[in-house]
Design a protein around this motif. Structure first.
Motif, PDB file in Angstrom:
ATOM      1  N   ASP A  68       1.031  -1.253   0.073  1.00 56.30           N
ATOM      2  CA  ASP A  68      -0.037   0.047   0.114  1.00 56.30           C
ATOM      3  C   ASP A  68       0.718   1.432   0.013  1.00 56.30           C
ATOM      4  N   THR A  69       0.812   2.305  -1.026  1.00 53.60           N
ATOM      5  CA  THR A  69       1.513   3.456  -1.008  1.00 53.60           C
ATOM      6  C   THR A  69       1.110   4.346   0.391  1.00 53.60           C
ATOM      7  N   GLY A  70       0.018   4.127   0.762  1.00 58.72           N
ATOM      8  CA  GLY A  70      -0.265   4.932   2.103  1.00 58.72           C
ATOM      9  C   GLY A  70       0.152   4.140   3.345  1.00 58.72           C
ATOM     10  N   GLN A  71      -0.304   4.741   4.396  1.00 56.54           N
ATOM     11  CA  GLN A  71       0.030   4.305   5.763  1.00 56.54           C
ATOM     12  C   GLN A  71      -1.457   4.032   6.435  1.00 56.54           C
ATOM     13  N   PRO A  72      -2.132   2.979   6.292  1.00 55.03           N
ATOM     14  CA  PRO A  72      -3.634   2.762   6.700  1.00 55.03           C
ATOM     15  C   PRO A  72      -2.946   2.225   8.213  1.00 55.03           C
ATOM     16  N   THR A  73      -3.955   2.697   9.084  1.00 56.75           N
ATOM     17  CA  THR A  73      -3.900   2.291  10.509  1.00 56.75           C
ATOM     18  C   THR A  73      -5.143   1.543  10.929  1.00 56.75           C
ATOM     19  N   SER A  74      -6.345   1.938  10.356  1.00 57.45           N
ATOM     20  CA  SER A  74      -7.435   1.152  10.824  1.00 57.45           C
ATOM     21  C   SER A  74      -8.614   1.133   9.326  1.00 57.45           C
ATOM     22  N   GLY A  75      -9.321   0.126   9.309  1.00 61.40           N
ATOM     23  CA  GLY A  75     -10.337   0.282   8.436  1.00 61.40           C
ATOM     24  C   GLY A  75      -9.814   0.208   6.932  1.00 61.40           C
ATOM     25  N   PHE A  76      -8.615  -0.667   6.822  1.00 62.26           N
ATOM     26  CA  PHE A  76      -8.199  -0.948   5.586  1.00 62.26           C
ATOM     27  C   PHE A  76      -9.216  -2.014   4.841  1.00 62.26           C
ATOM     28  N   PRO A  77      -9.474  -1.280   3.685  1.00 62.76           N
ATOM     29  CA  PRO A  77     -10.527  -2.260   2.683  1.00 62.76           C
ATOM     30  C   PRO A  77     -10.135  -3.577   2.303  1.00 62.76           C
ATOM     31  N   ILE A  78     -10.649  -4.481   2.750  1.00 66.87           N
ATOM     32  CA  ILE A  78     -10.311  -5.842   2.418  1.00 66.87           C
ATOM     33  C   ILE A  78     -11.349  -6.245   1.103  1.00 66.87           C
ATOM     34  N   PRO A  79     -10.644  -6.641  -0.001  1.00 67.59           N
ATOM     35  CA  PRO A  79     -11.496  -6.998  -1.212  1.00 67.59           C
ATOM     36  C   PRO A  79     -12.641  -8.251  -0.956  1.00 67.59           C
ATOM     37  N   GLN A  80     -13.303  -8.377  -2.037  1.00 63.84           N
ATOM     38  CA  GLN A  80     -13.947  -9.630  -1.911  1.00 63.84           C
ATOM     39  C   GLN A  80     -13.055 -10.759  -2.572  1.00 63.84           C
ATOM     40  N   ILE A  81     -12.562 -11.665  -1.654  1.00 67.38           N
ATOM     41  CA  ILE A  81     -11.810 -12.868  -2.111  1.00 67.38           C
ATOM     42  C   ILE A  81     -12.315 -13.994  -1.460  1.00 67.38           C
ATOM     43  N   SER A  82     -11.852 -15.248  -2.112  1.00 70.82           N
ATOM     44  CA  SER A  82     -12.291 -16.458  -1.535  1.00 70.82           C
ATOM     45  C   SER A  82     -10.897 -17.389  -1.665  1.00 70.82           C
ATOM     46  N   VAL A  83     -11.039 -18.406  -0.750  1.00 75.56           N
ATOM     47  CA  VAL A  83     -10.080 -19.319  -0.766  1.00 75.56           C
ATOM     48  C   VAL A  83     -10.396 -20.876  -0.652  1.00 75.56           C
ATOM     49  N   ASN A  84     -10.037 -21.669  -1.554  1.00 72.85           N
ATOM     50  CA  ASN A  84     -10.451 -23.329  -1.367  1.00 72.85           C
ATOM     51  C   ASN A  84      -9.061 -23.959  -0.975  1.00 72.85           C
TER      52      ASN A  84
END
Length: 248
Positions: A68-84
């Motif tokens: 990430d080019t910024g410095q997020p501390t909270s509320g980082f947006p997690i994308p819609q992902i899946s795992v099998n």
């Protein structure tokens, strides 16, 4: 050591214990998040993509890992992902539980725990990932575990509790000692730079003036009472006693 000095030492020890426990807790918390947390100990799989990950039996954390080019501390947006996760032949399917954790960012390297996997049997597991990660740089899933030094947090917490109890007990003790160290009679005047003023002694009898010996005996009794209450140290008591006896 007099009771008054001992009570003050107890207060200082309790305060130091409490301060050290709080500092230790904060330091351990920071180290657990940035140093001890091996979030990628077992490997990573790109998103989307597939790969083989050697997982141990027990609890495994799965984290979304990106740059990430910024410095997020909270509320980082997690994308819609899946795992099998496919187990090796003969092994039970792992149990995947959603467990979103806090965001950790070090030098633009950002990670967020997304799942916790309960692995029944150690082995090589086939992992397949997918998701809408078009706006992320080098997105991947990292398999690892939390800090193995979590017991330090419990230790610091227990030490803080002990420090609080010690401080309360020491303050109560100090208050009682200081109360007991007050002058025992109105004519006993305590000074800051020296022993109490014992020169003013009441008459032994109302009808005649006290003798010199009676005055000295009364002074010695008052002196002993002040020593026993903690108002005088043993050295101060002996010095004042010699002064009184030398006046004979």
């Amino acid at each position: 050591m007099s009771a008054r000095v001992a009570s003050r030492v107890a207060v200082i020890v309790a305060v130091v214990t409490l301060v050290l426990s709080v500092v230790g807790f904060i330091v351990t918390l920071v180290l657990s998040a940035f140093v001890f947390d091996e979030f990628d100990a077992y490997g990573e799989v790109p998103i989307p993509g597939s790969g083989t990950v050697d997982l141990p039996a027990g609890e495994v954390t799965v984290s979304f890992h990106t740059v990430d080019t910024g410095q997020p501390t909270s509320g980082f947006p997690i994308p819609q992902i899946s795992v099998n996760i496919e187990p090796p032949p003969g092994a039970a399917d792992p149990v995947v539980t959603e467990s979103v954790g806090g965001t950790t960012t070090v030098n633009s390297d950002t990670r967020v725990r997304v799942w916790v996997v309960d692995v029944a049997q150690a082995g090589a597991y086939e992992v397949t990932t997918d998701g809408d990660v078009g706006g992320y740089i080098s997105p991947r899933l990292a398999f690892g575990h939390g800090s193995s030094y979590g017991w330090l947090l419990w230790l610091c917490g227990a030490l803080a509790a002990v420090g609080v109890v010690e401080l309360v007990a020491a303050l109560i003790w100090s208050g009682r000692v200081n109360k007991a160290a007050r002058p025992l009679a109105p004519h006993e005047v305590l000074t800051v730079d020296g022993p109490p003023n014992l020169t003013a002694v009441p008459s032994i009898s109302a009808g005649r003036p006290p003798s010199d010996q009676g005055i000295r005996l009364e002074q010695l009794r008052q002196l002993a009472a002040l020593r026993d209450s903690g108002a005088l140290t043993e050295d101060e008591f002996q010095a004042e006693k010699r002064r009184i006896l030398n006046q004979a």
